[in-house]
Each structure stands twice: as structure tokens, then as C-alpha cells.
Scaffold this motif. Structure first.
Motif, PDB file in Angstrom:
ATOM      1  N   UNK A 179       4.982  -6.961  14.559  1.00 10.20           N
ATOM      2  CA  UNK A 179       4.269  -6.496  15.752  1.00 10.20           C
ATOM      3  C   UNK A 179       3.163  -5.540  15.314  1.00 10.20           C
ATOM      4  N   UNK A 180       2.291  -5.192  16.259  1.00  9.71           N
ATOM      5  CA  UNK A 180       1.201  -4.255  15.965  1.00  9.71           C
ATOM      6  C   UNK A 180       1.726  -2.857  15.678  1.00  9.71           C
ATOM      7  N   UNK A 181       2.970  -2.604  16.040  1.00 13.41           N
ATOM      8  CA  UNK A 181       3.597  -1.312  15.748  1.00 13.41           C
ATOM      9  C   UNK A 181       3.944  -1.194  14.260  1.00 13.41           C
ATOM     10  N   UNK A 182       4.148  -2.332  13.591  1.00 12.95           N
ATOM     11  CA  UNK A 182       4.605  -2.335  12.206  1.00 12.95           C
ATOM     12  C   UNK A 182       3.449  -2.238  11.217  1.00 12.95           C
ATOM     13  N   UNK A 183       3.758  -1.682  10.039  1.00 13.12           N
ATOM     14  CA  UNK A 183       2.810  -1.629   8.929  1.00 13.12           C
ATOM     15  C   UNK A 183       3.554  -1.926   7.634  1.00 13.12           C
ATOM     16  N   UNK A 184       2.776  -2.186   6.587  1.00 11.96           N
ATOM     17  CA  UNK A 184       3.337  -2.334   5.237  1.00 11.96           C
ATOM     18  C   UNK A 184       3.194  -0.980   4.563  1.00 11.96           C
ATOM     19  N   UNK A 185       4.237  -0.193   4.555  1.00 11.90           N
ATOM     20  CA  UNK A 185       4.196   1.155   3.991  1.00 11.90           C
ATOM     21  C   UNK A 185       4.008   1.095   2.475  1.00 11.90           C
ATOM     22  N   UNK A 186       3.427   2.150   1.910  1.00 13.11           N
ATOM     23  CA  UNK A 186       3.185   2.221   0.467  1.00 13.11           C
ATOM     24  C   UNK A 186       4.461   2.093  -0.354  1.00 13.11           C
ATOM     25  N   UNK A 187       5.603   2.326   0.248  1.00 14.93           N
ATOM     26  CA  UNK A 187       6.863   2.131  -0.463  1.00 14.93           C
ATOM     27  C   UNK A 187       6.988   0.703  -0.985  1.00 14.93           C
ATOM     28  N   UNK A 211       7.683   5.516   9.684  1.00 14.11           N
ATOM     29  CA  UNK A 211       9.132   5.673   9.628  1.00 14.11           C
ATOM     30  C   UNK A 211       9.760   4.306   9.404  1.00 14.11           C
ATOM     31  N   UNK A 212      11.015   4.314   9.001  1.00 14.61           N
ATOM     32  CA  UNK A 212      11.735   3.080   8.697  1.00 14.61           C
ATOM     33  C   UNK A 212      12.440   2.588   9.955  1.00 14.61           C
ATOM     34  N   UNK A 213      12.313   1.304  10.211  1.00 15.06           N
ATOM     35  CA  UNK A 213      12.964   0.678  11.347  1.00 15.06           C
ATOM     36  C   UNK A 213      13.700  -0.556  10.853  1.00 15.06           C
ATOM     37  N   UNK A 214      14.787  -0.930  11.540  1.00 13.08           N
ATOM     38  CA  UNK A 214      15.616  -2.041  11.094  1.00 13.08           C
ATOM     39  C   UNK A 214      16.027  -1.789   9.631  1.00 13.08           C
ATOM     40  N   UNK A 215      16.259  -2.858   8.878  1.00 19.33           N
ATOM     41  CA  UNK A 215      16.549  -2.716   7.450  1.00 19.33           C
ATOM     42  C   UNK A 215      15.845  -3.847   6.703  1.00 19.33           C
ATOM     43  N   UNK A 216      14.695  -3.629   6.169  1.00 18.94           N
ATOM     44  CA  UNK A 216      13.837  -2.465   6.265  1.00 18.94           C
ATOM     45  C   UNK A 216      12.443  -2.942   6.662  1.00 18.94           C
ATOM     46  N   UNK A 217      11.973  -2.483   7.816  1.00 16.18           N
ATOM     47  CA  UNK A 217      10.593  -2.644   8.231  1.00 16.18           C
ATOM     48  C   UNK A 217      10.040  -1.249   8.508  1.00 16.18           C
ATOM     49  N   UNK A 218       8.716  -1.141   8.590  1.00 17.20           N
ATOM     50  CA  UNK A 218       8.083   0.165   8.766  1.00 17.20           C
ATOM     51  C   UNK A 218       7.223   0.163  10.030  1.00 17.20           C
ATOM     52  N   UNK A 219       7.206   1.299  10.708  1.00  9.51           N
ATOM     53  CA  UNK A 219       6.407   1.435  11.924  1.00  9.51           C
ATOM     54  C   UNK A 219       5.558   2.700  11.843  1.00  9.51           C
ATOM     55  N   UNK A 220       4.448   2.672  12.571  1.00 12.43           N
ATOM     56  CA  UNK A 220       3.569   3.833  12.649  1.00 12.43           C
ATOM     57  C   UNK A 220       4.274   4.964  13.398  1.00 12.43           C
ATOM     58  N   UNK A 221       3.997   6.198  12.982  1.00 14.18           N
ATOM     59  CA  UNK A 221       4.511   7.371  13.672  1.00 14.18           C
ATOM     60  C   UNK A 221       3.348   8.250  14.094  1.00 14.18           C
TER      61      UNK A 221
END
Length: 677
Positions: free
Chosen positions: A81-89, A150-160
Motif C-alpha cells: 500500500x502507499x503507507x508502506x516503504x522499503x526501509x533501509x534495514x 515502523x515495523x508492521x506485520x512480520x516484516x513490512x515497513x510503514x511511514x511514521x
């Protein structure tokens, strides 16, 4: 709030690939943009902001729109979704890649600037904005940026919300790659992997990363830990079918340390596994080789007991179970409940509980993948260690049963009913088939029976036609391990926003291995070329650099999938040999270095004096650890999607067959195959 941004101007030859690139302001500050061209098909963009005060801005981004309509998309992590991003992790070999069959375009964050940004904040209480990427296939947009996540589900990332950009100089950068070369379309990852390794991986490897010196001390520590200091916990020996058998316990944890001051608790069922991950028979290969090398008869005898246990798995019409487990019970001591095994007198056979049907080992169905892996290991033992005819007979019985399972298209099913042998309808057309290809090719090589070869090629062609072109890398781990997101709604379907499947690199490995086996038998270049493509897709999940925010040596280590977070996962000791083999087959030095880096990364998580910085992190997490625990090793790092410079969660358990014992086997096998140098 409406975006305020600046257009980034590119040379003419980039404009047929890129319609526009925009760069946000930071607050009211206009970006200083510098574009250079290190190569004819490459642009380097450097962005600076000089902030005289803190800027509060939830998101800052670069937005790129291709000038064509891509049919292929790739990114290292999913953003459904547009809420998610690919975090540098998840930036192991970070890139966004698209092509339409004629034009290829890739965007790569500038790792030098990310290293600089991360290093400047190391040890600081201030949490800087995190770099991210994003891919929106329907809107045809590629993005890079900075924000809190922040981390959502296991493991996706969302904007904060609430991102703060500190006063001073802020730098950001990225590379653009373009090509109309057919080779870039056929293998979208090769140029980028070469770029990463030449720029970061190879120089770091030459300087001794992820570790330097001989690896033999790690091997000795792994075996001394399992069969001496922790022997009473790890080594399980008992009588089965009138024979003395033994194997390391599936899993042990820190509470079972001889130094633990409290009451021990067993994390999972006391059991022995011969499964695609946790393979006692694979570990036995390494222990046998090490015993032979060092003249240690005790180790050879233990390895043979592990082989005997595998042969004791009861075959029914060729099929056989993968797990021997004990009954468990809970006991209460001083008001607390602890898990305990009832001992091997309560043993029973079953199968892996990492499956779509039953979490209960006793009720779990047979997994074709697990059986093919164990049977392949039997053939390798027969060919390389001891010509024990029982191994060949056992594997042959399974091979004949396997042939009857092949469907009209060539696939082998995922799971089958233990009684009827009928497929159970989940992952019946998956890349798990590739491991059965490698097994059948080895059966043909040893027996000379063409029926095995014919079935192997038919299966391989099914994978080549149905799996590789669209990247449908779905296997048991993709949905039925710790990362279960999407198992119902996305299994067998692409995530729309990314035009990608949820993918696991295990099946990339099996397929690259199968293609190499078929190339060696047929000498057909198409198999080698396609195998290299699969290998390169796999290598995009390997760490090609050392991020400053990953606080253990990481170069050469592997992640797992595009919806999980591990670094330095134990699979790297399995992958190392295949990567190196491709290096010799293709005479590519990069692959040889990557293979050795993967092998070396397999030992970086071990608790021992050779890993001094990691040892300190272990002792901070578990202060009671001492020299009796040297050799203890967690299977991965950063599993939950976050790391910390001071308080890293180092893990609490060791799986000998997917950790220290597996790493030792990987080294011993490569030593025998490639030699010391």
C-alpha cells in the motif's frame, strides 16, 4: 499538504527512459542538485540541504516516472500500500528495477552517502530519518526518500509521522542506470551486482570483511560446543529398530547453558529433523568429513549414528517422515511453568510443522521437498563418503515413488497425504520442484537409468516456463515460517502495487542448482545462462556492503525474502558452495569472492573470542555466558526489522542443523570440493 519540489534535469539520452524526476524541498529550503555521468549509461545525483534549524516534515522524497510502461518490476521488499516503504534495514543490495522488454531502468541509492549519514549518528540518542525506497507499478512511479518508519506485520515497513531533519548539512544521493542491451533484459540484476561488488563488496572483502584469518577454529568450536561442553543437552543417543542411533537436538536455548543460573526451559519439542532447513543428515556429512580430516574416530562414529537414524525413518511405498520427536509435558516449579520432554521412550515419527495444514508434528503431511533433500544427501554420502548400499536402495525406492507423482506439466506436488500419497493441493506447481530435479539428476548419474533424467528435464522445463519469467518464488518458507503475511490473499498472485510475488530466495537457490546440474549433464548453454539469471536474482538478497546501522559483520550474508528482515541468515552456508561453483564454471571472480564471503558470514554470529565485538554483544544480552558456551550461535540477525547500537536482541537459541553445525558442514564440503586455497 501539497508537495513543493524541484525538477532534476538529465541529459538527452536519459529522457527516452525517464519522463521526470522530482526532488522535494525540505521545509522552505530548495535542494542543491548536482548530476554527473560516471559512465555513458549511468547518472549520479547528489542532493544537499543546508538547514539553519530543525525541519519538521513527515516525508521527503525523490519521485521518478519512467518514460515507458514497464512489464517487469523488481524491488528488495514489498510495499503493498502507499503507507508502506522499503526501509533501509532491507538495503542488502538495494535497487528498483523496471523494463518493458526493450528498455531497462534501475535506481540505486548512494551507499557512500548512506554510510556517511549512518556513521555520523552512530551512538547518538538522536534518531535520524531513515532512507527508504518505494515502487508503485500501477502509477508507474519509483521513489526514494527519508522519513521515520515502523515495523508492521512480520516484516513490512510503514511511514511514521513526526520526522525531524536536524540543522546542518543533509546529503542524499542515488544512481540511475539505463540500457537497451538484450543482456540487461535477460538478466536484470547482473550489471547492478557487478556495480555493488566492485564498488563496495570486493574492497571490503580484500580488507578482511566479514572476518579474516582461518576458519578452522570456528569449526572446532562448533563441534566442541555440541559434543563436549553442551553434550548433555545437544547430543541425543538412543536405540531405534534395534540399532544405536544419535543426532543433535533440533533446538536448544540459553536457559539450557551449563552456566544458566535459573531453571532451564525447552523452547520447542525435543526432536531430530531431516527437513529442507534443519537436516541432521547434512550436519552428519560435515562431522564425518571433519572426523576424517582430524583423525577423530568419535566424530566419525557420531556421524554414522546420524546416518543410521536417517535410514531408520520408516518407508511406506517409498515415502518417509522427516521428524522424530518426543512427547512433551509442562511442569510447575516454584509457581512457574516449564516445558519438558518425556524422553526418547515416548518417541514418534512425524513431519515438519512448518506447513499449511497442521502445527502438530504427528499430524503434519509428508513434504516432497524434505524427502527429496534427504534422499539427495543419501546419494551424496554414498558417492562421496561411504558406499553404503542401503543409502542407494533407500533413495531408489523414494525416486520410483516420486516419478509417479509428477503431473502432466512436469511439476512435483508440495505436500502429500501419508496414507494415500495424494497431493494436497497447495504449492503443487511451485519451484520446490527444482530440488527434486537435482535429486533425480543425481539418481541418473549414479544408476544410469534414463527414466530419472527424463523426469528431471520435464520438471525443469516446467519451472523454466512457469516460475522463472514471472518470479513466482513461492515455497513453504514464503508463507509458513515466521513471515505468514499474505498466505491467503496473495498466494499464487502478484501484489498489485509492486507487480511482484511474495518471494523466498530458497527456491531461487534450488532452481539455480538444478539448472547447473542439467547444464553439466547436457552441456546446453541455455541452462547455464538461465542458471546464472536465477543465481543473480538470489544474490540480490546478499549483503554487498556493510551498513553502519547493522552492528555485526554482514558482508556476504543473506536475507530470506521480500517480506522479512533477517541479515546473516544460516542459509548462506548452504548457498556458498553453489555461488563458488558458478564462479568456476563461468570464470567470474566476483562469484568466487561472493561465495567465500557467504561462507565466512556463516560464522560471524558465533559466540567465541574470534568474534570479539559480537562476543561483547552476546555477553551484554546474556551476562552468564562464558567459555563453556563458545560455539553457541544464533541463526540470523535483525530478525524483527530493527537493530540498536547498544541493546541489540542477539537471540536466545541455537539450531545445530541450521547454524553452527550447518556452517561447519558448509566449510568442510567446500574444503573437500575446492581445496584449501
Amino acid at each position: 499538504m501539497e508537495r513543493t519540489y524541484e525538477q532534476i534535469q538529465l541529459d538527452n539520452h536519459f529522457r527516452s527512459y525517464i519522463e521526470s524526476v522530482t526532488c522535494d524541498y525540505l521545509g522552505s529550503i530548495k535542494p542543491q542538485i548536482e548530476v554527473t555521468y560516471p559512465a555513458s549509461n549511468r547518472a549520479k545525483v547528489h542532493i544537499r540541504f543546508a538547514l539553519d534549524q530543525v525541519v519538521l516534515q513527515d516525508d521527503w522524497r525523490i519521485q521518478l516516472k519512467p518514460a515507458f510502461s514497464p512489464t517487469f518490476h523488481w524491488s528488495p521488499h514489498l510495499t503493498p500500500t502507499a503507507e508502506h516503504v522499503i526501509d533501509q534495514h532491507s538495503f542488502r543490495s538495494p535497487a528498483l528495477i523496471v523494463h518493458d522488454g526493450a528498455k531497462w531502468l534501475a535506481v540505486v541509492p548512494d551507499l557512500e552517502l548512506l554510510t556517511k549519514a549512518g556513521s555520523s549518528k552512530k551512538g547518538s540518542k538522536e534518531q535520524p530519518p531513515r532512507w527508504y525506497m518505494d515502487m508503485d507499478a500501477p502509477l508507474n512511479e519509483l521513489s526514494l526518500g527519508m522519513c521515520c518508519t515502523s515495523v508492521k506485520e512480520h516484516v513490512l515497513y510503514v511511514r511514521q509521522p513526526g520526522t525531524q531533519f536536524a540543522s546542518g548539512q543533509i546529503e542524499f544521493g542515488f544512481y540511475l542506470f539505463i540500457s537497451d542491451d538484450k543482456r540487461s533484459i535477460a538478466n536484470p540484476w547482473r550489471e547492478l551486482l557487478s556495480f555493488f561488488w566492485q564498488g563496495w563488496g570486493s574492497p571490503l572483502f580484500a580488507k578482511g570483511q566479514p572476518n579474516s584469518g582461518e576458519l578452522e577454529p570456528y569449526i572446532a568450536r562448533a563441534y566442541h560446543w555440541a559434543f563436549h561442553n553442551w553434550e548433555h543437552i545437544v547430543w541425543q543417543q538412543f536405540e531405534l529398530n534395534g540399532k544405536e542411533v544419535g543426532a543433535p537436538a533440533f533446538i536448544v536455548n540459553v536457559t539450557q547453558s551449563p552456566n544458566y543460573p535459573g531453571v532451564p526451559n525447552e523452547r520447542e519439542v525435543l526432536s531430530v529433523w531431516n527437513q529442507a532447513w534443519f537436516s541432521s543428515l547434512r550436519s552428519a556429512h560435515g562431522l564425518y568429513r571433519y572426523g576424517r580430516l582430524t583423525g577423530n574416530e568419535d566424530y566419525i562414529e557420531r556421524a554414522q549414528k546420524m546416518k543410521e537414524l536417517a535410514l531408520c525413518a520408516p518407508q511406506h511405498n517409498g515415502w518417509f517422515p522427516s521428524v522424530l520427536a518426543t512427547e512433551m509435558e509442562q511442569v510447575e516449579l516454584e509457581g512457574k511453568v516449564y516445558n519438558r520432554s518425556k524422553g526418547w521412550s515416548s518417541m514418534y515419527w512425524g513431519n515438519s510443522n512448518r506447513n499449511p495444514f497442521h502445527l502438530n508434528i504427528r499430524e503434519a503431511p509428508l513434504h516432497v521437498l524434505d524427502m527429496s533433500w534427504t534422499a539427495l544427501l543419501m546419494l551424496r554420502w554414498f558417492e562421496e563418503l561411504e558406499q553404503d548400499e542401503r543409502l542407494l536402495e533407500y533413495a531408489c525406492s523414494y525416486a520410483d515413488a516420486l516419478l509417479a507423482l509428477q503431473d502432466k506439466r512436469g511439476f512435483f506436488p508440495g505436500w502429500i497425504d501419508p496414507k494415500s500419497g495424494r497431493p494436497l493441493g497447495i504449492l503443487d506447481e511451485s519451484p520446490e520442484t527444482s530440488l527434486s530435479v537435482t535429486f533425480l539428476m543425481k539418481m541418473y548419474e549414479i544408476s544410469g537409468r534414463t527414466v530419472y533424467k527424463d523426469a528431471a528435464y520435464k520438471a525443469l522445463h516446467a519451472v523454466c516456463e512457469e516460475i522463472i519469467p514471472c518470479g513466482r518464488w513461492e515455497d513453504f518458507e514464503t508463507y509458513w515460517s515466521c513471515s505468514r503475511w499474505g498466505q491467503e490473499e496473495w498466494r499464487g498472485r502478484k501484489i498489485n502495487r509492486n507487480n511482484m510475488y511474495k518471494q523466498c530466495n530458497f527456491s531461487m537457490y534450488w532452481t539455480a542448482e538444478a539448472l547447473l546440474a542439467c547444464y553439466r549433464e547436457s552441456n546446453e548453454q541455455q541452462y547455464l545462462q538461465l542458471g546464472q539469471r536465477c543465481l543473480d536474482e538470489l544474490l540480490m538478497t546478499q549483503a554487498s556492503w556493510q551498513p553502519p546501522y547493522i552492528y555485526v559483520p554482514a558482508l556476504g550474508g543473506f536475507g530470506v525474502m521480500n517480506a522479512d528482515a533477517e541479515w546473516n541468515d544460516a542459509r548462506q552456508s548452504l548457498f556458498a558452495e553453489l555461488i563458488t561453483a558458478y564462479g568456476y564454471e563461468l570464470d567470474i571472480e566476483e562469484y568466487k569472492e561472493r561465495g567465500l564471503a557467504a561462507l565466512r558470514a556463516s560464522f560471524t554470529m558465533m559466540y567465541c573470542p574470534e568474534n570479539e565485538k559480537v562476543k561483547q554483544r552476546w555477553e551484554k544480552a546474556w551476562p552468564f555466558l562464558n567459555e563453556k558456551d563458545y560455539g553457541f550461535m544464533m541463526e540470523n540477525y535483525g530478525h524483527d526489522g530493527r537493530t540498536d547500537p547498544i541493546h541489540d536482541p542477539m537471540g536466545e537459541f541455537t539450531i545445530f542443523d541450521w547454524g553452527n553445525g550447518a556452517a561447519a558442514e558448509g566449510y568442510m564440503r567446500m574444503l573437500d570440493r575446492f581445496g584449501k586455497l
